[in-house]
Design an enzyme around this catalytic site. Sequence first.
Site, PDB file in Angstrom:
ATOM      1  N   ARG A  93       0.847  -1.452  -0.010  1.00 40.81           N
ATOM      2  CA  ARG A  93      -0.177   0.243   0.040  1.00 40.81           C
ATOM      3  C   ARG A  93       0.876   1.169  -0.123  1.00 40.81           C
ATOM      4  NH1 ARG A  93      -2.037  -3.889   0.174  1.00 40.81           N
ATOM      5  NH2 ARG A  93      -2.193  -3.405  -2.182  1.00 40.81           N
ATOM      6  N   ILE A 129      -6.034   6.813   5.016  1.00 42.72           N
ATOM      7  CA  ILE A 129      -4.667   6.478   5.198  1.00 42.72           C
ATOM      8  C   ILE A 129      -3.969   7.328   4.912  1.00 42.72           C
ATOM      9  CG2 ILE A 129      -5.064   4.889   6.231  1.00 42.72           C
ATOM     10  CD1 ILE A 129      -3.821   3.072   5.210  1.00 42.72           C
ATOM     11  N   HIS A 145      -8.159   7.605  11.026  1.00 43.74           N
ATOM     12  CA  HIS A 145      -7.819   6.299  11.363  1.00 43.74           C
ATOM     13  C   HIS A 145      -6.615   5.824  10.949  1.00 43.74           C
ATOM     14  CE1 HIS A 145     -11.494   5.203   9.361  1.00 43.74           C
ATOM     15  NE2 HIS A 145     -11.627   4.579  10.879  1.00 43.74           N
ATOM     16  N   CYS A 153       5.887   2.959  17.369  1.00 44.82           N
ATOM     17  CA  CYS A 153       6.763   1.851  18.293  1.00 44.82           C
ATOM     18  C   CYS A 153       5.811   1.484  19.283  1.00 44.82           C
ATOM     19  CB  CYS A 153       7.397   2.809  19.050  1.00 44.82           C
ATOM     20  SG  CYS A 153       8.241   1.613  20.511  1.00 44.82           S
ATOM     21  N   ALA A 256     -16.704  12.408  -7.239  1.00 46.26           N
ATOM     22  CA  ALA A 256     -16.195  14.417  -6.011  1.00 46.26           C
ATOM     23  C   ALA A 256     -15.292  14.950  -6.870  1.00 46.26           C
ATOM     24  CB  ALA A 256     -14.898  13.015  -5.240  1.00 46.26           C
TER      25      ALA A 256
END
Length: 278
Positions: A93, A129, A145, A153, A256
């Site tokens: 991704r 994201i 998200h 970490c 959109a």
Amino acid sequence: MRIRHRLCRFRKSKHVRHQRFRSRIFHRDSAVAKEMKKPFVVVLTGAGISAESGIRTFRADDGLWEDHRVEDVATPEGYRRDPELVQRFYNERRRQLQQPDIAPNAAHFALADLEAVLGDNLVLITQNIDNLHERAGSKRVIHMHGELLKVRCTQSGQVLDWQGDLSADERCHCCQFPSPLRPHIVWFGEMPMGMDDIYQALAEADFFISIGTSGHVYPAAGFVHESHLHGAHTVELNLEPSQVESQFDEKHYGLASKVVPEYIREFLTTCGENRQGD
């Protein structure tokens, strides 16, 4: 497109509340702080705004994410069971997001233009994201998200910028004992980020605008109801009606890249005319 919204005139007391809220989330520009007649707008964006930019949506009709079960790649249990698989999934991704053909579209740029006018009177929340809002020029974005180009970490929670691949053996050295790094992503079963700030913004909103969301995933699907409770005018801009479309006061459907710039252009024109008439 004809916008059917109330006039952009607001009670001073409500803007005083806005001032207190904004100071908690973002550093406020002193010049913007003096402007008391701009509407306070909360925008929520989902996968639909990035689809035209070439970002593939994770969830398919069969419930799989890129041929993987959601439970295997998007849950804490899946990460504990097979961290290598999870890291490979998000590495792909991450690489996709940084391909040269992936770029913000007109809807992202329109929201950046809206921020340029409203300043701190705009709170932009995204379920995505990716970093397309930031690349379009938006500076204040709540990624509820998480963010694909960041890792954290597992011990301390420290967040690091990260553009390359991440292996299951990668360690963070911010702690006394080096701990694994994981994607800075909210998985199913985890609490979304920034929820206190989000609910405070919804309580203060004059307008709530939802763009490219399905209405399937909570708590985001409940934001329209929450903002309604506090008197906001609610707007859905989407390719097709969402699962919660009946709760919106105003709806516009289409790509959109077309409906978002059109709506924002008329929104700003109408607000500008009303402010001049005060």
